[in-house]
Design an enzyme around this catalytic site. Structure first.
Site, mmCIF file in Angstrom:
data_model
loop_
_atom_site.group_PDB
_atom_site.id
_atom_site.type_symbol
_atom_site.label_atom_id
_atom_site.label_comp_id
_atom_site.label_asym_id
_atom_site.label_seq_id
_atom_site.Cartn_x
_atom_site.Cartn_y
_atom_site.Cartn_z
ATOM 1 N N LYS A 19 57.790 -56.404 -147.637
ATOM 2 C CA LYS A 19 56.387 -56.002 -147.706
ATOM 3 C C LYS A 19 56.269 -54.497 -147.732
ATOM 4 O O LYS A 19 56.891 -53.838 -146.892
ATOM 5 C CB LYS A 19 55.664 -56.567 -146.478
ATOM 6 C CG LYS A 19 54.234 -56.118 -146.317
ATOM 7 C CD LYS A 19 53.668 -56.692 -145.054
ATOM 8 C CE LYS A 19 52.234 -56.182 -144.895
ATOM 9 N NZ LYS A 19 51.634 -56.644 -143.677
ATOM 10 N N LYS A 21 59.534 -54.490 -143.563
ATOM 11 C CA LYS A 21 58.146 -54.063 -143.689
ATOM 12 C C LYS A 21 58.124 -52.543 -143.620
ATOM 13 O O LYS A 21 58.577 -51.943 -142.645
ATOM 14 C CB LYS A 21 57.296 -54.664 -142.571
ATOM 15 C CG LYS A 21 55.848 -54.190 -142.623
ATOM 16 C CD LYS A 21 54.968 -54.921 -141.636
ATOM 17 C CE LYS A 21 53.550 -54.373 -141.683
ATOM 18 N NZ LYS A 21 52.672 -55.055 -140.732
HETATM 19 C C1 PBG Z 1 49.753 -55.408 -139.160
HETATM 20 C C2 PBG Z 1 49.621 -55.922 -140.552
HETATM 21 C C3 PBG Z 1 49.316 -55.123 -141.654
HETATM 22 C C4 PBG Z 1 49.271 -55.955 -142.761
HETATM 23 C C5 PBG Z 1 49.539 -57.250 -142.320
HETATM 24 N N1 PBG Z 1 49.774 -57.213 -140.947
HETATM 25 C C6 PBG Z 1 48.987 -53.689 -141.742
HETATM 26 C C7 PBG Z 1 49.773 -52.713 -140.995
HETATM 27 O O1 PBG Z 1 50.952 -52.886 -140.725
HETATM 28 O O2 PBG Z 1 49.163 -51.704 -140.641
HETATM 29 C C8 PBG Z 1 48.943 -55.464 -144.136
HETATM 30 C C9 PBG Z 1 48.629 -56.469 -145.167
HETATM 31 C C10 PBG Z 1 48.014 -55.907 -146.374
HETATM 32 O O3 PBG Z 1 47.873 -54.688 -146.563
HETATM 33 O O4 PBG Z 1 47.626 -56.720 -147.220
HETATM 34 N N2 PBG Z 1 50.428 -56.184 -138.261
#
Ligand code: PBG
Length: 323
Positions: free
Chosen positions: A247, A194
């Site tokens: 991601k 991520k």
């Molecule tokens: C945070 C989380 C995020 C997303 C899913 N879980 C955002 C972040 O890490 O700030 C983003 C998902 C998206 O942008 O569609 N735990």
């Protein structure tokens, strides 16, 4: 000319027959946003056609999706600022909005495959995925909380636990906590690679979960790196993950491909909020054909090696194409 590649493109039938990649509704996970109240469907400005639903509306939305053959959902809760604290304590209260709704929807729709979110950010007054102490995100203290969060979510009926936090060692800890409590059957979809990405903006709007101070670069990955994703993947696989997720998806197709080639666990990709917003914004302006762009986008993610795609397009895809 003995080879004429155009022969295999000359009709729709032949093109379909030789298609190397196909998209099915069953490949998709639909992320949904939950908010308090009743009869509420609050539009999310930066994500056209998507809403924060109160529990009753969420059930109706799921029912509509089930009829379209869409069975898997990732649920994210929205909590009020006044409910948040440094440790995200409300996440563990078994009668909180999120856990209550999970129990309710698994009672109504046992056939739903529900993925729940494990991270502190929807509950944290700091807006970070972990506990913040003097500007530092504490790893091991956070992992303890994440284990408890996974357990209450499993008790509420989660089928897949999705740790989205990027703390070190959390997959193993969550696996141990689940197993110790007889939740061996509950799966873990690890947010493995991520990245610290600009493409999460609309999601943070939807949940009011943006970090209050600083950014997430001490735990989310640097967009410059792909070899580092192999380290994360090796750890998550060894720690008991059932899926490895990349991601965002589009700016990271090479990462999807790299993990696909190196691991035999199913690879998931999260086609994130900003990726959805870009296509919708351009389509609304008449600058691109939104439907074609959606299909091409989803296809590219599968072609890169993702078996499963989390995407805000899931319902639209299912509505238009069914199978
Ligand atoms: C945070 C989380 C995020 C997303 C899913 N879980 C955002 C972040 O890490 O700030 C983003 C998902 C998206 O942008 O569609 N735990």
């Amino acid at each position: 000319m003995l080879q004429r590649p155009r022969r295999n493109r000359q009709s729709a039938v032949i093109r379909e027959m030789v298609a190397e990649t196909t998209l099915r509704t069953q490949d998709l996970i639909f992320p949904l946003f939950l908010t308090a109240g009743q009869g509420k469907a609050v539009p999310i400005a930066s994500m056209p056609n998507l809403f924060r639903f109160s529990a009753d509306k969420l059930l109706a939305e799921m029912e509509a999706c089930l009829k379209l053959g869409l069975h898997t959902f990732a649920l994210f809760p929205h909590f009020e600022e006044s409910q948040k604290d440094k440790y995200g304590s409300i996440s563990l209260q078994i009668d909180n909005l999120y856990l209550q709704t999970i129990r309710q929807l698994k009672t109504y729709f046992p056939e739903v495959c529900l993925m729940t979110d494990v991270a502190l950010d929807p509950y944290s007054s700091d807006g970070h995925d972990g506990v913040v102490e003097n500007g530092v995100i504490l790893n091991d203290e956070t992992v303890e909380i994440l284990g408890n969060m996974a357990l209450v979510q499993a008790q509420a009926g989660a089928d897949i636990i999705g740790p989205s936090d990027m703390m070190d060692g959390r997959v193993q800890h969550i696996r141990q906590v689940l197993d110790k409590n007889k939740f061996q059957h509950v799966a873990i979809m690890a947010y493995t690679a991520k990245y610290a990405s600009a493409f999460y903006g609309p999601f943070r709007d939807a949940l009011d979960s943006a970090p209050k101070l600083g950014d997430k670069k001490t735990y989310q990955m640097n967009p410059a790196n792909v070899r580092e994703a192999l380290i994360e993947a090796r750890l998550d696989a060894a720690e008991g993950a059932d899926f490895l997720m990349v991601k965002p998806a589009l700016a990271y197709l090479d990462v999807i491909k790299t993990l696909h080639d190196a691991f035999d666990l199913p690879i998931a990709a999260y086609n994130v909020s900003g990726e959805y917003a870009m296509i919708k914004a351009a389509a609304q302006n008449g600058w691109i054909d939104g439907e074609k762009a959606m299909l091409e986008t989803l296809l590219s993610i599968k072609r890169a090696g993702a078996k499963v795609i989390l995407t805000y397009f899931a319902k639209e895809f299912a509505t238009k194409f069914r199978f």
